[in-house]
Design a protein around this motif. Structure first.
Motif, PDB file in Angstrom:
ATOM      1  N   ALA A  34      19.429  72.388 -17.807  1.00  0.00           N
ATOM      2  CA  ALA A  34      19.830  73.764 -18.301  1.00  0.00           C
ATOM      3  C   ALA A  34      20.994  73.563 -19.449  1.00  0.00           C
ATOM      4  O   ALA A  34      21.706  72.440 -19.319  1.00  0.00           O
ATOM      5  CB  ALA A  34      20.643  74.658 -17.293  1.00  0.00           C
ATOM      6  N   PRO A  35      21.122  74.480 -20.492  1.00  0.00           N
ATOM      7  CA  PRO A  35      22.179  74.260 -21.378  1.00  0.00           C
ATOM      8  C   PRO A  35      23.328  74.185 -20.940  1.00  0.00           C
ATOM      9  O   PRO A  35      23.598  74.875 -19.942  1.00  0.00           O
ATOM     10  CB  PRO A  35      21.729  75.399 -22.183  1.00  0.00           C
ATOM     11  CG  PRO A  35      20.693  76.083 -21.720  1.00  0.00           C
ATOM     12  CD  PRO A  35      20.321  75.818 -20.490  1.00  0.00           C
ATOM     13  N   LYS A  36      24.097  73.440 -21.388  1.00  0.00           N
ATOM     14  CA  LYS A  36      25.774  73.306 -20.879  1.00  0.00           C
ATOM     15  C   LYS A  36      26.477  74.417 -21.629  1.00  0.00           C
ATOM     16  O   LYS A  36      26.142  74.900 -22.704  1.00  0.00           O
ATOM     17  CB  LYS A  36      26.395  72.091 -21.101  1.00  0.00           C
ATOM     18  CG  LYS A  36      25.813  70.783 -20.581  1.00  0.00           C
ATOM     19  CD  LYS A  36      26.647  69.771 -21.071  1.00  0.00           C
ATOM     20  CE  LYS A  36      26.150  68.394 -20.151  1.00  0.00           C
ATOM     21  NZ  LYS A  36      26.805  67.338 -20.526  1.00  0.00           N
ATOM     22  N   THR A  37      27.580  74.999 -20.792  1.00  0.00           N
ATOM     23  CA  THR A  37      28.384  76.078 -21.319  1.00  0.00           C
ATOM     24  C   THR A  37      29.454  75.231 -22.403  1.00  0.00           C
ATOM     25  O   THR A  37      29.332  74.051 -22.458  1.00  0.00           O
ATOM     26  CB  THR A  37      29.214  76.537 -20.184  1.00  0.00           C
ATOM     27  OG1 THR A  37      29.958  75.699 -19.670  1.00  0.00           O
ATOM     28  CG2 THR A  37      28.528  77.258 -19.288  1.00  0.00           C
ATOM     29  N   ARG A  38      30.246  75.984 -23.005  1.00  0.00           N
ATOM     30  CA  ARG A  38      31.157  75.286 -23.953  1.00  0.00           C
ATOM     31  C   ARG A  38      32.388  74.523 -23.150  1.00  0.00           C
ATOM     32  O   ARG A  38      32.727  73.771 -23.651  1.00  0.00           O
ATOM     33  CB  ARG A  38      31.762  76.500 -24.901  1.00  0.00           C
ATOM     34  CG  ARG A  38      32.624  76.256 -26.112  1.00  0.00           C
ATOM     35  CD  ARG A  38      33.049  77.352 -26.710  1.00  0.00           C
ATOM     36  NE  ARG A  38      32.068  77.715 -27.365  1.00  0.00           N
ATOM     37  CZ  ARG A  38      32.064  78.657 -28.507  1.00  0.00           C
ATOM     38  NH1 ARG A  38      33.359  78.913 -28.968  1.00  0.00           N
ATOM     39  NH2 ARG A  38      30.997  79.142 -28.991  1.00  0.00           N
ATOM     40  N   ALA A  39      32.570  75.219 -22.113  1.00  0.00           N
ATOM     41  CA  ALA A  39      33.677  74.500 -21.139  1.00  0.00           C
ATOM     42  C   ALA A  39      33.087  73.136 -20.935  1.00  0.00           C
ATOM     43  O   ALA A  39      33.879  72.457 -20.794  1.00  0.00           O
ATOM     44  CB  ALA A  39      34.071  75.477 -20.071  1.00  0.00           C
ATOM     45  N   GLN A  40      32.075  73.107 -20.411  1.00  0.00           N
ATOM     46  CA  GLN A  40      31.379  71.733 -19.902  1.00  0.00           C
ATOM     47  C   GLN A  40      31.310  70.752 -20.998  1.00  0.00           C
ATOM     48  O   GLN A  40      31.690  69.604 -20.997  1.00  0.00           O
ATOM     49  CB  GLN A  40      29.912  72.149 -19.478  1.00  0.00           C
ATOM     50  CG  GLN A  40      29.929  72.656 -18.110  1.00  0.00           C
ATOM     51  CD  GLN A  40      28.651  73.179 -17.821  1.00  0.00           C
ATOM     52  OE1 GLN A  40      27.571  73.439 -18.413  1.00  0.00           O
ATOM     53  NE2 GLN A  40      28.446  73.334 -16.345  1.00  0.00           N
ATOM     54  N   VAL A  41      30.955  71.382 -22.292  1.00  0.00           N
ATOM     55  CA  VAL A  41      30.755  70.441 -23.479  1.00  0.00           C
ATOM     56  C   VAL A  41      32.405  69.922 -23.740  1.00  0.00           C
ATOM     57  O   VAL A  41      32.572  68.685 -24.013  1.00  0.00           O
ATOM     58  CB  VAL A  41      30.427  71.123 -24.725  1.00  0.00           C
ATOM     59  CG1 VAL A  41      30.161  70.454 -26.046  1.00  0.00           C
ATOM     60  CG2 VAL A  41      28.709  71.240 -24.549  1.00  0.00           C
ATOM     61  N   ARG A  42      33.261  70.703 -23.851  1.00  0.00           N
ATOM     62  CA  ARG A  42      34.634  70.354 -24.018  1.00  0.00           C
ATOM     63  C   ARG A  42      35.092  69.225 -22.987  1.00  0.00           C
ATOM     64  O   ARG A  42      35.788  68.317 -23.319  1.00  0.00           O
ATOM     65  CB  ARG A  42      35.348  71.586 -24.112  1.00  0.00           C
ATOM     66  CG  ARG A  42      35.459  72.561 -25.417  1.00  0.00           C
ATOM     67  CD  ARG A  42      36.250  73.557 -25.588  1.00  0.00           C
ATOM     68  NE  ARG A  42      36.005  74.206 -26.690  1.00  0.00           N
ATOM     69  CZ  ARG A  42      36.563  75.076 -27.001  1.00  0.00           C
ATOM     70  NH1 ARG A  42      37.696  75.838 -26.374  1.00  0.00           N
ATOM     71  NH2 ARG A  42      36.323  75.937 -28.295  1.00  0.00           N
ATOM     72  N   ALA A  43      34.960  69.654 -21.701  1.00  0.00           N
ATOM     73  CA  ALA A  43      35.167  68.728 -20.539  1.00  0.00           C
ATOM     74  C   ALA A  43      34.559  67.286 -20.672  1.00  0.00           C
ATOM     75  O   ALA A  43      35.225  66.370 -20.553  1.00  0.00           O
ATOM     76  CB  ALA A  43      34.802  69.248 -19.323  1.00  0.00           C
ATOM     77  N   ASP A  44      33.316  67.120 -21.221  1.00  0.00           N
ATOM     78  CA  ASP A  44      32.581  65.799 -21.496  1.00  0.00           C
ATOM     79  C   ASP A  44      33.150  65.183 -22.611  1.00  0.00           C
ATOM     80  O   ASP A  44      33.587  64.153 -22.618  1.00  0.00           O
ATOM     81  CB  ASP A  44      31.059  66.123 -21.785  1.00  0.00           C
ATOM     82  CG  ASP A  44      30.207  66.505 -20.700  1.00  0.00           C
ATOM     83  OD1 ASP A  44      30.779  66.264 -19.449  1.00  0.00           O
ATOM     84  OD2 ASP A  44      29.139  66.973 -20.894  1.00  0.00           O
ATOM     85  N   LEU A  45      33.611  66.069 -23.733  1.00  0.00           N
ATOM     86  CA  LEU A  45      34.300  65.524 -24.907  1.00  0.00           C
ATOM     87  C   LEU A  45      35.637  64.785 -24.359  1.00  0.00           C
ATOM     88  O   LEU A  45      36.085  63.850 -24.935  1.00  0.00           O
ATOM     89  CB  LEU A  45      34.523  66.393 -25.978  1.00  0.00           C
ATOM     90  CG  LEU A  45      35.460  65.844 -27.185  1.00  0.00           C
ATOM     91  CD1 LEU A  45      34.485  64.752 -27.979  1.00  0.00           C
ATOM     92  CD2 LEU A  45      35.581  66.959 -28.163  1.00  0.00           C
ATOM     93  N   VAL A  46      36.381  65.599 -23.509  1.00  0.00           N
ATOM     94  CA  VAL A  46      37.594  65.044 -23.076  1.00  0.00           C
ATOM     95  C   VAL A  46      37.513  63.796 -22.422  1.00  0.00           C
ATOM     96  O   VAL A  46      38.282  62.802 -22.553  1.00  0.00           O
ATOM     97  CB  VAL A  46      38.272  66.062 -22.336  1.00  0.00           C
ATOM     98  CG1 VAL A  46      39.714  65.407 -21.369  1.00  0.00           C
ATOM     99  CG2 VAL A  46      38.945  67.403 -23.089  1.00  0.00           C
ATOM    100  N   GLU A  47      36.554  63.670 -21.521  1.00  0.00           N
ATOM    101  CA  GLU A  47      36.244  62.392 -20.839  1.00  0.00           C
ATOM    102  C   GLU A  47      35.752  61.285 -21.570  1.00  0.00           C
ATOM    103  O   GLU A  47      36.297  60.064 -21.474  1.00  0.00           O
ATOM    104  CB  GLU A  47      34.981  62.702 -19.963  1.00  0.00           C
ATOM    105  CG  GLU A  47      35.210  63.449 -18.471  1.00  0.00           C
ATOM    106  CD  GLU A  47      33.971  63.444 -17.484  1.00  0.00           C
ATOM    107  OE1 GLU A  47      34.060  62.470 -16.666  1.00  0.00           O
ATOM    108  OE2 GLU A  47      33.185  64.247 -17.605  1.00  0.00           O
ATOM    109  N   TRP A  48      34.958  61.634 -22.539  1.00  0.00           N
ATOM    110  CA  TRP A  48      34.718  60.497 -23.730  1.00  0.00           C
ATOM    111  C   TRP A  48      35.757  60.004 -24.459  1.00  0.00           C
ATOM    112  O   TRP A  48      36.149  58.570 -24.763  1.00  0.00           O
ATOM    113  CB  TRP A  48      33.693  60.933 -24.637  1.00  0.00           C
ATOM    114  CG  TRP A  48      32.000  61.026 -23.860  1.00  0.00           C
ATOM    115  CD1 TRP A  48      31.748  61.450 -22.763  1.00  0.00           C
ATOM    116  CD2 TRP A  48      31.026  60.080 -24.347  1.00  0.00           C
ATOM    117  NE1 TRP A  48      30.499  61.355 -22.799  1.00  0.00           N
ATOM    118  CE2 TRP A  48      30.030  60.531 -23.477  1.00  0.00           C
ATOM    119  CE3 TRP A  48      30.847  59.207 -25.438  1.00  0.00           C
ATOM    120  CZ2 TRP A  48      28.812  59.857 -23.722  1.00  0.00           C
ATOM    121  CZ3 TRP A  48      29.811  58.637 -25.535  1.00  0.00           C
ATOM    122  CH2 TRP A  48      28.513  58.971 -24.661  1.00  0.00           C
ATOM    123  N   LEU A  49      36.737  61.099 -24.883  1.00  0.00           N
ATOM    124  CA  LEU A  49      37.905  60.394 -25.408  1.00  0.00           C
ATOM    125  C   LEU A  49      39.026  59.574 -24.600  1.00  0.00           C
ATOM    126  O   LEU A  49      39.574  58.725 -25.052  1.00  0.00           O
ATOM    127  CB  LEU A  49      38.600  61.841 -26.114  1.00  0.00           C
ATOM    128  CG  LEU A  49      38.033  62.539 -27.211  1.00  0.00           C
ATOM    129  CD1 LEU A  49      38.702  63.986 -27.631  1.00  0.00           C
ATOM    130  CD2 LEU A  49      37.657  61.825 -28.545  1.00  0.00           C
TER     131      LEU A  49
END
Length: 87
Positions: A34-49
């Motif tokens: 399922a497509p991710k929400t904007r909050a999920q994408v931002r949380a993923d980016l924070v994890e990667w950073l």
């Protein structure tokens, strides 16, 4: 009297729609495709950073992203979360 009927009908419809949405959200398992929400994408980016990924590092791009992806996958495995990306 007609105003009370409309308010009551509106409240009844709102309660019915809210309960239907809630029931669907509770009964349906999470779909990984399922497509991710904007909050999920931002949380993923924070994890990667936090794992050391630098989106502005074009010189070391593939290695930088792969290393951060491995770190994120290891952290998620330790927490018991399924990985969402394959890198």
């Amino acid at each position: 009297m007609q105003m009370f009927f409309r308010i009551g009908l509106g409240a009844l419809l709102a309660a019915g729609s809210i309960s239907t949405v809630y029931a669907q959200a509770v009964t349906q398992p999470a779909d990984p495709s399922a497509p991710k929400t904007r909050a999920q994408v931002r949380a993923d980016l924070v994890e990667w950073l936090a794992a050391g990924y630098d989106p502005n590092d074009w010189v070391n791009y593939p290695e930088n992203a792969q290393r951060a992806g491995r770190i994120v996958a290891q952290r998620r495995a330790q927490q018991g979360n399924a990985p969402t990306t394959a890198q």
